[in-house]
Structures are given as structure tokens and as C-alpha cells.
Motif scaffolding. Structure first.
Motif, PDB file in Angstrom:
ATOM      1  N   LYS A  74       0.834  -1.207   0.000  1.00 18.35           N
ATOM      2  CA  LYS A  74       0.000   0.000   0.000  1.00 18.35           C
ATOM      3  C   LYS A  74       0.873   1.263   0.000  1.00 18.35           C
ATOM      4  CE  LYS A  74      -3.985  -1.920   2.430  1.00 18.35           C
ATOM      5  NZ  LYS A  74      -4.772  -1.878   3.672  1.00 18.35           N
ATOM      6  N   THR A  75       1.940   1.224   0.790  1.00 13.62           N
ATOM      7  CA  THR A  75       2.846   2.376   0.855  1.00 13.62           C
ATOM      8  C   THR A  75       3.525   2.595  -0.490  1.00 13.62           C
ATOM      9  OG1 THR A  75       3.245   1.942   3.197  1.00 13.62           O
ATOM     10  CG2 THR A  75       4.826   3.341   2.084  1.00 13.62           C
ATOM     11  N   SER A  78       1.086   4.149  -2.841  1.00 14.37           N
ATOM     12  CA  SER A  78       0.903   5.554  -2.485  1.00 14.37           C
ATOM     13  C   SER A  78       2.076   6.401  -2.969  1.00 14.37           C
ATOM     14  CB  SER A  78       0.750   5.685  -0.966  1.00 14.37           C
ATOM     15  OG  SER A  78       0.679   7.036  -0.587  1.00 14.37           O
ATOM     16  N   ARG A  81       1.829   6.872  -6.736  1.00 15.00           N
ATOM     17  CA  ARG A  81       0.843   7.900  -7.101  1.00 15.00           C
ATOM     18  C   ARG A  81       1.383   9.296  -6.810  1.00 15.00           C
ATOM     19  NH1 ARG A  81      -2.637   4.317  -4.474  1.00 15.00           N
ATOM     20  NH2 ARG A  81      -2.767   5.720  -2.698  1.00 15.00           N
ATOM     21  N   THR A  82       2.062   9.438  -5.685  1.00 15.02           N
ATOM     22  CA  THR A  82       2.648  10.736  -5.334  1.00 15.02           C
ATOM     23  C   THR A  82       3.705  11.138  -6.363  1.00 15.02           C
ATOM     24  OG1 THR A  82       2.277  10.303  -2.983  1.00 15.02           O
ATOM     25  CG2 THR A  82       3.862  12.015  -3.525  1.00 15.02           C
TER      26      THR A  82
END
Length: 116
Positions: A74-75, A78, A81-82
Motif C-alpha cells: 500500500k505504501t 501511495s 501515485r505521489t
């Protein structure tokens, strides 16, 4: 009183002490065997408890590792996406910079043409 003399003779005889020694020896061997048997049983119980504890710890470790891996995925998503968002922002800023430079060039040209 012949019974007392007979009892005294028996008590003083080496045979009585020999028999008592053999009985005492057998009793002590039996006691030691019982103690060892009890210790062996306790050791087996402790060993089984330790095996159960190790199995439980392994299972908990596997569950914890699975949760950590899910969190890591998940990290990573994320962060990805960032990173994409930052690339878009960078592209937008570069485009804006080019546009501002073009406007300054046009303003300078307009000033020069207005001054002439």
C-alpha cells in the motif's frame, strides 16, 4: 525371656543387617527410579509446551509478516501515485515557465516597438 534373647541375637546378627541393607538398597533404587521417571515426564511436558509456544510464535510471525507486506505494498502504491502527481506538477510548472518567458519576450518586443 527366651524371646528377648532371640530377638537380641537376631538384631546383633550380620544377616539381619544384610537383609536390612538389601531392603534399604532396593527402596532407594525404587525411589531414584521414580524420581527419574517423574523428571522425564516433566521434561517431556516442558518440551511439548516449548514446541507449542514455538509453533504459536511462528504462526504469529507469519501473520505479522503478511500484514507488513500488505502495508508495504500500500505504501509503495501511495508513493507511486505521489511520484506521478509530482511529475505532472513539474511538467505543468515547466509549461508555465515557458509561457511566462514567452510573455516577457512579447512584452519586451511591445515596449521596443512602442518606443520607436
Amino acid at each position: 525371656m527366651p524371646d528377648v534373647k532371640t530377638a537380641q541375637q537376631i538384631a546383633e546378627s550380620q544377616y539381619a543387617f544384610g537383609i536390612l541393607f538389601v531392603i534399604l538398597f532396593l527402596v532407594s533404587i525404587t525411589a531414584v527410579a521414580f524420581i527419574f521417571k517423574d523428571l522425564k515426564r516433566e521434561n517431556k511436558e516442558r518440551e511439548q509446551e516449548l514446541k507449542d509456544l514455538i509453533s504459536e510464535q511462528k504462526q504469529e510471525s507469519k501473520e505479522r509478516e503478511a500484514k507488513l507486506m500488505a502495508h508495504l505494498e500500500k505504501t509503495n502504491d501511495s508513493h507511486e501515485r505521489t511520484s506521478k502527481t509530482l511529475e505532472k506538477i513539474q511538467h505543468g510548472l515547466a509549461t508555465l515557465e515557458v509561457s511566462v518567458k514567452e510573455m516577457w519576450v512579447e512584452i519586451k518586443q511591445l515596449k521596443r516597438s512602442g518606443e520607436q
